[in-house]
Scaffold this motif. Sequence first.
Motif, PDB file in Angstrom:
ATOM      1  N   VAL A 217       0.836  -1.205   0.000  1.00 51.91           N
ATOM      2  CA  VAL A 217       0.000   0.000   0.000  1.00 51.91           C
ATOM      3  C   VAL A 217       0.874   1.259   0.000  1.00 51.91           C
ATOM      4  N   ALA A 218       1.835   1.301  -0.903  1.00 54.11           N
ATOM      5  CA  ALA A 218       2.803   2.395  -0.898  1.00 54.11           C
ATOM      6  C   ALA A 218       2.164   3.742  -1.193  1.00 54.11           C
ATOM      7  N   HIS A 219       0.989   3.742  -1.805  1.00 54.14           N
ATOM      8  CA  HIS A 219       0.293   5.006  -2.090  1.00 54.14           C
ATOM      9  C   HIS A 219      -0.598   5.435  -0.933  1.00 54.14           C
ATOM     10  N   GLY A 220      -0.570   4.680   0.159  1.00 52.18           N
ATOM     11  CA  GLY A 220      -1.390   5.013   1.318  1.00 52.18           C
ATOM     12  C   GLY A 220      -0.611   5.875   2.301  1.00 52.18           C
ATOM     13  N   LEU A 221      -0.575   5.481   3.558  1.00 50.40           N
ATOM     14  CA  LEU A 221       0.166   6.107   4.659  1.00 50.40           C
ATOM     15  C   LEU A 221      -0.491   7.391   5.156  1.00 50.40           C
ATOM     16  N   PHE A 222      -0.401   8.480   4.408  1.00 44.96           N
ATOM     17  CA  PHE A 222      -0.950   9.751   4.887  1.00 44.96           C
ATOM     18  C   PHE A 222      -2.435   9.886   4.543  1.00 44.96           C
ATOM     19  N   LYS A 223      -3.196  10.448   5.491  1.00 43.60           N
ATOM     20  CA  LYS A 223      -4.609  10.737   5.278  1.00 43.60           C
ATOM     21  C   LYS A 223      -4.818  12.253   5.301  1.00 43.60           C
ATOM     22  N   ALA A 224      -5.885  12.700   4.676  1.00 42.18           N
ATOM     23  CA  ALA A 224      -6.179  14.133   4.651  1.00 42.18           C
ATOM     24  C   ALA A 224      -6.310  14.666   6.077  1.00 42.18           C
ATOM     25  N   GLU A 225      -5.721  15.821   6.317  1.00 38.93           N
ATOM     26  CA  GLU A 225      -5.788  16.403   7.655  1.00 38.93           C
ATOM     27  C   GLU A 225      -7.232  16.658   8.061  1.00 38.93           C
ATOM     28  N   GLY A 226      -7.549  16.337   9.303  1.00 41.29           N
ATOM     29  CA  GLY A 226      -8.899  16.505   9.801  1.00 41.29           C
ATOM     30  C   GLY A 226      -9.826  15.362   9.484  1.00 41.29           C
ATOM     31  N   LEU A 227      -9.387  14.411   8.643  1.00 42.44           N
ATOM     32  CA  LEU A 227     -10.183  13.232   8.280  1.00 42.44           C
ATOM     33  C   LEU A 227     -11.614  13.616   7.904  1.00 42.44           C
ATOM     34  N   PRO A 228     -11.788  14.460   6.874  1.00 43.87           N
ATOM     35  CA  PRO A 228     -13.139  14.900   6.501  1.00 43.87           C
ATOM     36  C   PRO A 228     -13.941  13.789   5.830  1.00 43.87           C
ATOM     37  N   ASP A 229     -15.254  14.002   5.742  1.00 50.20           N
ATOM     38  CA  ASP A 229     -16.119  13.055   5.049  1.00 50.20           C
ATOM     39  C   ASP A 229     -15.797  13.012   3.557  1.00 50.20           C
ATOM     40  N   ARG A 242      -7.699   3.321  -3.860  1.00 51.31           N
ATOM     41  CA  ARG A 242      -7.505   4.553  -4.613  1.00 51.31           C
ATOM     42  C   ARG A 242      -8.824   5.266  -4.901  1.00 51.31           C
ATOM     43  N   ALA A 243      -9.945   4.589  -4.671  1.00 50.68           N
ATOM     44  CA  ALA A 243     -11.241   5.254  -4.835  1.00 50.68           C
ATOM     45  C   ALA A 243     -11.482   6.300  -3.753  1.00 50.68           C
ATOM     46  N   ASN A 244     -10.676   6.278  -2.695  1.00 46.24           N
ATOM     47  CA  ASN A 244     -10.791   7.254  -1.613  1.00 46.24           C
ATOM     48  C   ASN A 244      -9.584   8.196  -1.659  1.00 46.24           C
ATOM     49  N   PRO A 245      -9.685   9.324  -2.342  1.00 43.58           N
ATOM     50  CA  PRO A 245      -8.529  10.222  -2.472  1.00 43.58           C
ATOM     51  C   PRO A 245      -8.113  10.881  -1.169  1.00 43.58           C
ATOM     52  N   LEU A 246      -8.969  10.818  -0.148  1.00 44.91           N
ATOM     53  CA  LEU A 246      -8.608  11.391   1.144  1.00 44.91           C
ATOM     54  C   LEU A 246      -7.737  10.446   1.968  1.00 44.91           C
ATOM     55  N   ALA A 247      -7.621   9.194   1.519  1.00 48.57           N
ATOM     56  CA  ALA A 247      -6.883   8.184   2.280  1.00 48.57           C
ATOM     57  C   ALA A 247      -5.648   7.678   1.559  1.00 48.57           C
ATOM     58  N   CYS A 248      -5.353   8.202   0.380  1.00 47.46           N
ATOM     59  CA  CYS A 248      -4.178   7.729  -0.340  1.00 47.46           C
ATOM     60  C   CYS A 248      -3.673   8.791  -1.309  1.00 47.46           C
ATOM     61  N   ASP A 249      -2.455   8.573  -1.789  1.00 47.09           N
ATOM     62  CA  ASP A 249      -1.815   9.445  -2.781  1.00 47.09           C
ATOM     63  C   ASP A 249      -1.744  10.890  -2.302  1.00 47.09           C
ATOM     64  N   ARG A 250      -1.470  11.067  -1.028  1.00 45.77           N
ATOM     65  CA  ARG A 250      -1.279  12.411  -0.492  1.00 45.77           C
ATOM     66  C   ARG A 250       0.166  12.844  -0.750  1.00 45.77           C
ATOM     67  N   GLU A 251       0.375  14.104  -0.946  1.00 46.53           N
ATOM     68  CA  GLU A 251       1.700  14.587  -1.362  1.00 46.53           C
ATOM     69  C   GLU A 251       2.794  14.275  -0.347  1.00 46.53           C
ATOM     70  N   GLU A 252       2.438  14.258   0.935  1.00 48.36           N
ATOM     71  CA  GLU A 252       3.454  14.065   1.977  1.00 48.36           C
ATOM     72  C   GLU A 252       4.146  12.699   1.901  1.00 48.36           C
ATOM     73  N   VAL A 253       3.487  11.712   1.268  1.00 48.91           N
ATOM     74  CA  VAL A 253       4.045  10.366   1.258  1.00 48.91           C
ATOM     75  C   VAL A 253       5.384  10.310   0.527  1.00 48.91           C
ATOM     76  N   HIS A 254       5.602  11.227  -0.400  1.00 49.34           N
ATOM     77  CA  HIS A 254       6.841  11.182  -1.180  1.00 49.34           C
ATOM     78  C   HIS A 254       8.072  11.462  -0.315  1.00 49.34           C
ATOM     79  N   ASP A 255       7.909  12.214   0.747  1.00 49.20           N
ATOM     80  CA  ASP A 255       9.040  12.457   1.642  1.00 49.20           C
ATOM     81  C   ASP A 255       9.494  11.165   2.326  1.00 49.20           C
ATOM     82  N   VAL A 256       8.551  10.261   2.592  1.00 46.95           N
ATOM     83  CA  VAL A 256       8.906   8.977   3.208  1.00 46.95           C
ATOM     84  C   VAL A 256       9.848   8.210   2.295  1.00 46.95           C
ATOM     85  N   TYR A 257       9.506   8.159   1.016  1.00 49.48           N
ATOM     86  CA  TYR A 257      10.326   7.362   0.103  1.00 49.48           C
ATOM     87  C   TYR A 257      11.654   8.036  -0.206  1.00 49.48           C
TER      88      TYR A 257
END
Length: 534
Positions: A217-229, A242-257
């Motif tokens: 799940v390398a595109h996961g990890l970070f969630k949108a701040e505030g965990l909105p609906d 990937r159907a949930n853009p608030l739970a994956c592919d957040r920009e911050e994840v690239h710093d991890v890699y």
Amino acid sequence: MPHLSRPVGASAEWWRESVVYQIYPRSFADADGDGVGDLAGITARLGHVAGLGAQAVWLTPIQRSPQADHGYDVSDYCDVDPIFGGMAGFDALVAEARRLGLRVIVDLVPNHCSVAHPLFRAALAAGPGSPERARFHFAPGRGPDGGAPPNDWPSVFGGPAWTRVTEVDGSPGEWYLHLYAPEQPDWNWRDPRTAPFFDEIVRFWFGRGADGLRVDVAHGLFKAEGLPDLEHAGALEPMRLRANPLACDREEVHDVYRRWRAIADSCDPPRALIGEVNLEPGRAGRYTRPDELHQAFAFAFLVAPWDAEAWRAAGTALLAGDPPKAPVTWVVDNHDVVRSASRYGRSRGAARARAALLAVLGLPGAAYLYQGQELGLPQVNVAPEDRRDPAWPRSGVSRDGCRVPLPWRRDPAGAHGFSPPGASSPWLPVPPGWGELSVEAQEADPSSPLRLCRSAVRLRRRLHAEGVLTAGDPVEWAVDGDGRLTAGRAGRFTLVLAMGDDPVRLPPGRLLLASGPLTGAGLLPPDTAAWLLS
């Protein structure tokens, strides 16, 4: 641990063009007879993998785990579960892999852990608002009594992505986020302690002998701040993070890699990072920038129908980029999808699976083969009462059919060689006639999928060694009206697939290999692939 030498004569960038064999440890080989595959079983059978010509093995999770999701719920990231043989079993496996010239890739699960992980147990005990709970995603529920989940996110496995806890005093308490099963709480990657924690885990496995890490799940990890609906959360399909853009592919994840790439590059020799990035090719390519992951799996072929234009479009997108992307990691089978021999159609699936195998081995980049793919194994219809997939009771989706233990010989004793005679029943039952698809049976058949796979992998390695093929070859795709797909590599090599209903002519060139016999007129039959050298 004794020093373990690396495979000899291989490039430091071995990952660019290797054939990697994926092992699902529970189902590969059972040495101790408890019905569950283990590392000793894998070690004893590594000769089969080396005999195919593969250059590396990828092990799905072997870390200590309650096995709620068969290892993807980790309770100790720096230990091997006793069910697989403990750390001594891993060390023995690495030593044997080295002897056979194989590299070892270990699975890492950074998005979530197990409810049995000591840090999650500490979070439960510490209570609301504590630093311990900040390592995860705890939140009060909605409604007057807090009885509704904090937001409307669904779990990938079906149902809500939240579970309410009972506090130490026995009262109904906060909720925690789990994008997969309730037994798999998500780490809070915005907590400053999470990144250093995983840095040390990465260093541990590289130091222990792993040549690379496959990142779950390398595109996961970070969630949108505030965990909105989400909008329209009820319309999301299960099994699609990937159907949930608030739970994956957040920009911050690239710093991890970028952190992990620095660690990998500091090793001698450098190690590799391969990401499970289940996104559209244009988004997935961002994970393989020069200072991030080395490769990301090319999932487009896993979902593409058997159609020449669909494959051309998928292949073009995966190889596109300016500058070009990292070499593609091609895959048509893995432990999460219906096996290609069944996915491509009941009557024609077996032939199409052979052709697809030749296709991924004939494209530039790395190719990942899933255990049993070399045998052309079909999907097994596991009875509902025997299913073990945690997604099954929540979503109605079961991946058990592609995880049935491998058949090694015709003898039904020990489940056709999976376990020793007199062993416990396999953790998933094997179907009648399974032995007829076994390694032993296919060794004796010159036209078997096993013999085809072995010939193709060895030929591929020779063509790379001779410089005929390279991982960075440009590809020119073409589709004809008769369903013929061609992929030409640098004017030297052509992959041809007959994806229509009629035989097709071969383009000019010397025929090297085909997934089935040509017609009497020298045409390529439907559902067949061929390699030609110009």
